[in-house]
Design a protein around this motif. Structure first.
Motif, PDB file in Angstrom:
ATOM      1  N   TRP A   1       0.410  -1.064  -0.282  1.00  0.00           N
ATOM      2  CA  TRP A   1       0.194   0.069  -0.111  1.00  0.00           C
ATOM      3  C   TRP A   1       0.863   1.370   0.530  1.00  0.00           C
ATOM      4  N   ASN A   2       2.067   1.234  -0.368  1.00  0.00           N
ATOM      5  CA  ASN A   2       3.133   2.251  -0.719  1.00  0.00           C
ATOM      6  C   ASN A   2       2.370   2.843  -2.381  1.00  0.00           C
TER       7      ASN A   2
ATOM      8  N   THR B   1      -0.093   8.819 -11.171  1.00  0.00           N
ATOM      9  CA  THR B   1       1.537   9.123 -10.736  1.00  0.00           C
ATOM     10  C   THR B   1       2.178   9.058  -9.232  1.00  0.00           C
ATOM     11  N   PRO B   2       3.599   7.935  -9.557  1.00  0.00           N
ATOM     12  CA  PRO B   2       3.565   7.200  -7.853  1.00  0.00           C
ATOM     13  C   PRO B   2       3.982   8.609  -7.764  1.00  0.00           C
ATOM     14  N   GLY B   3       3.561   8.025  -6.160  1.00  0.00           N
ATOM     15  CA  GLY B   3       3.228   9.158  -5.060  1.00  0.00           C
ATOM     16  C   GLY B   3       2.354  10.057  -4.791  1.00  0.00           C
TER      17      GLY B   3
ATOM     18  N   GLU C   1      -5.794  -6.849  -1.815  1.00  0.00           N
ATOM     19  CA  GLU C   1      -5.978  -6.192  -2.500  1.00  0.00           C
ATOM     20  C   GLU C   1      -5.419  -5.138  -3.692  1.00  0.00           C
ATOM     21  N   PHE C   2      -6.201  -4.167  -5.010  1.00  0.00           N
ATOM     22  CA  PHE C   2      -5.334  -3.476  -5.270  1.00  0.00           C
ATOM     23  C   PHE C   2      -6.131  -2.067  -5.165  1.00  0.00           C
TER      24      PHE C   2
ATOM     25  N   ASN D   1       4.476   5.032  -4.135  1.00  0.00           N
ATOM     26  CA  ASN D   1       6.168   5.564  -4.820  1.00  0.00           C
ATOM     27  C   ASN D   1       6.580   4.186  -4.393  1.00  0.00           C
ATOM     28  N   ASN D   2       6.426   2.950  -4.434  1.00  0.00           N
ATOM     29  CA  ASN D   2       7.346   2.135  -3.998  1.00  0.00           C
ATOM     30  C   ASN D   2       7.423   0.908  -5.211  1.00  0.00           C
ATOM     31  N   LYS D   3       8.389   1.718  -6.207  1.00  0.00           N
ATOM     32  CA  LYS D   3       8.530   1.071  -7.648  1.00  0.00           C
ATOM     33  C   LYS D   3       6.813   0.061  -8.212  1.00  0.00           C
ATOM     34  N   ASN D   4       6.101   0.835  -8.111  1.00  0.00           N
ATOM     35  CA  ASN D   4       5.055   0.140  -8.720  1.00  0.00           C
ATOM     36  C   ASN D   4       4.852  -0.320  -9.409  1.00  0.00           C
TER      37      ASN D   4
END
Length: 370
Positions: free
Chosen positions: A175-176, A210-212, A204-205, A178-181
């Motif tokens: 659930w981060n 936009t990362p971050g 879940e997802f 901005n973690n190399k999604n």
């Protein structure tokens, strides 16, 4: 101008390991005598580069012929560095064999400014030098640099697409946001259609663009619908759920606002030791692959954070061989039946973040990276 230090090279560029010391000492030698020196354009000439002129010639650089003690064919490279630079990290503008001039395009000159850290829309000073060589070994660099002033544009290539990334405990990033999604792969024929086939944990997802940032976002609606969250002030949609860990194909259409999530049988899928990108746009040309990094979360996903590529073509291949390879006929991204093919991928010069899926040949190449 006389070269202060006269270098000595063997006539042969490559020495066999079995050669003796006596063999080397008996070979003829060639001395570098006069260094090449730039004679055109004039020093401190200014250039205002425009993107619409990218394919035009910005300048023809001309230099004096280097001389060596022998009738040999000389190669030349034109290099550019920041004003006062030592040319250890210089950018190559072009090369010739025998000729003493090179035409440099607006695009090439602009890209060199960007790679040297120049600020777009500001006039900067840069030094130009020429290096001569025999068989790529004996090098003589011009002693006096030619200085030019360049006002560059951004150098970004057009990329009018939206990328979407997974976030959630079913995915590699958790659930981060901005973690190399992991991004979805976009269709090469429909910019609103996205797909990803790969491993999911039970969990879940959601999708973010936009990362971050948590918005824009897509979540789960009723009856196969996706629900948009345009801003963080809007209501948070429901999560997509994975009941049992395994491989699934998730597809969504951001125009029709529909999605599918179906199980995928990966039991018979091949596994590869390496997957790389190859082609005349890549650092090693068609001679060797540039290796991608394998995901520890999903062994079928490969990526590279930033790779400079040139104008040209590319393919992906497994195990540094041609028996298993993948291509495409659309730039930037594609997945099966939507841009992938056995052909070569078209590539425009830029720095790319690259993602590849060896389960189905899906690829995503995001340009304009730092």
């Amino acid at each position: 101008m006389k070269n202060i230090t006269k270098s000595v090279i063997a006539l042969f560029a490559v020495l066999a390991l079995s050669c003796s010391v006596e063999d080397v000492e008996d070979r003829p030698v060639i001395e570098g005598i006069d260094t090449p020196e730039l004679v055109a354009p004039e020093n401190d000439k200014s250039y205002i580069l425009l993107e619409e002129n990218a394919d035009n010639v910005a300048e023809r650089f001309v230099w004096t012929k280097a001389t060596y003690a022998g009738n040999v064919e000389i190669g030349y490279k034109l290099l550019m560095d920041v004003k006062g630079g030592d040319f250890t990290d210089a950018i190559e503008l072009g090369r010739t064999s025998g000729a003493t001039q090179i035409e440099v395009s607006v695009r090439t000159l602009n890209q060199a400014v960007i790679e040297l850290g120049g600020t777009p829309d500001e006039l900067g000073s840069y030094d130009i030098k020429v290096v001569s060589s025999l068989a790529g070994i004996e090098k003589m660099m011009s002693e006096t640099p030619l200085t030019i002033l360049v006002n560059a544009y951004t150098g970004l290539i057009p990329y009018e697409f939206t990328d979407w990334y997974f976030v959630g405990d079913a995915t590699v990033a958790g659930w981060n946001n901005n973690n190399k999604n992991q991004p979805l792969f976009r269709s090469g024929t429909n910019p609103n259609l996205y797909q990803f086939t790969g491993f999911f944990k039970a969990g879940e997802f959601k999708l973010i663009s936009t990362p971050g940032q948590w918005a824009p976002m897509f979540g789960k609606g009723d009856n196969g619908a996706i629900v948009a969250r345009p801003t963080e002030a809007d209501p948070d949609p429901s999560n997509f759920a994975i009941a049992t860990e395994g491989y699934y194909t998730f597809t969504m259409n951001t125009e029709t606002l529909k999605y599918t999530l179906v199980a995928y049988d990966a039991a018979a899928a091949a596994t590869f030791t390496t997957v790389g990108i190859i082609g005349d746009s890549t650092p090693q040309g068609w001679d060797a692959s540039t290796a991608l990094t394998q995901s520890t979360f999903n062994s079928h996903i490969w990526s590279l954070d930033v790779l400079p590529l040139n104008d040209g073509k590319a393919k992906f291949r497994a195990n540094n061989a041609w028996d298993v390879n993948w291509g495409g006929n659309t730039a930037f991204s594609a997945f099966p039946n939507n841009g992938t093919s056995g052909g070569d991928l078209p590539v425009a010069k830029s720095k790319y973040k690259i993602y590849f899926n060896d389960l189905d040949g899906s690829y995503l190449m995001i340009p304009n990276q730092e």
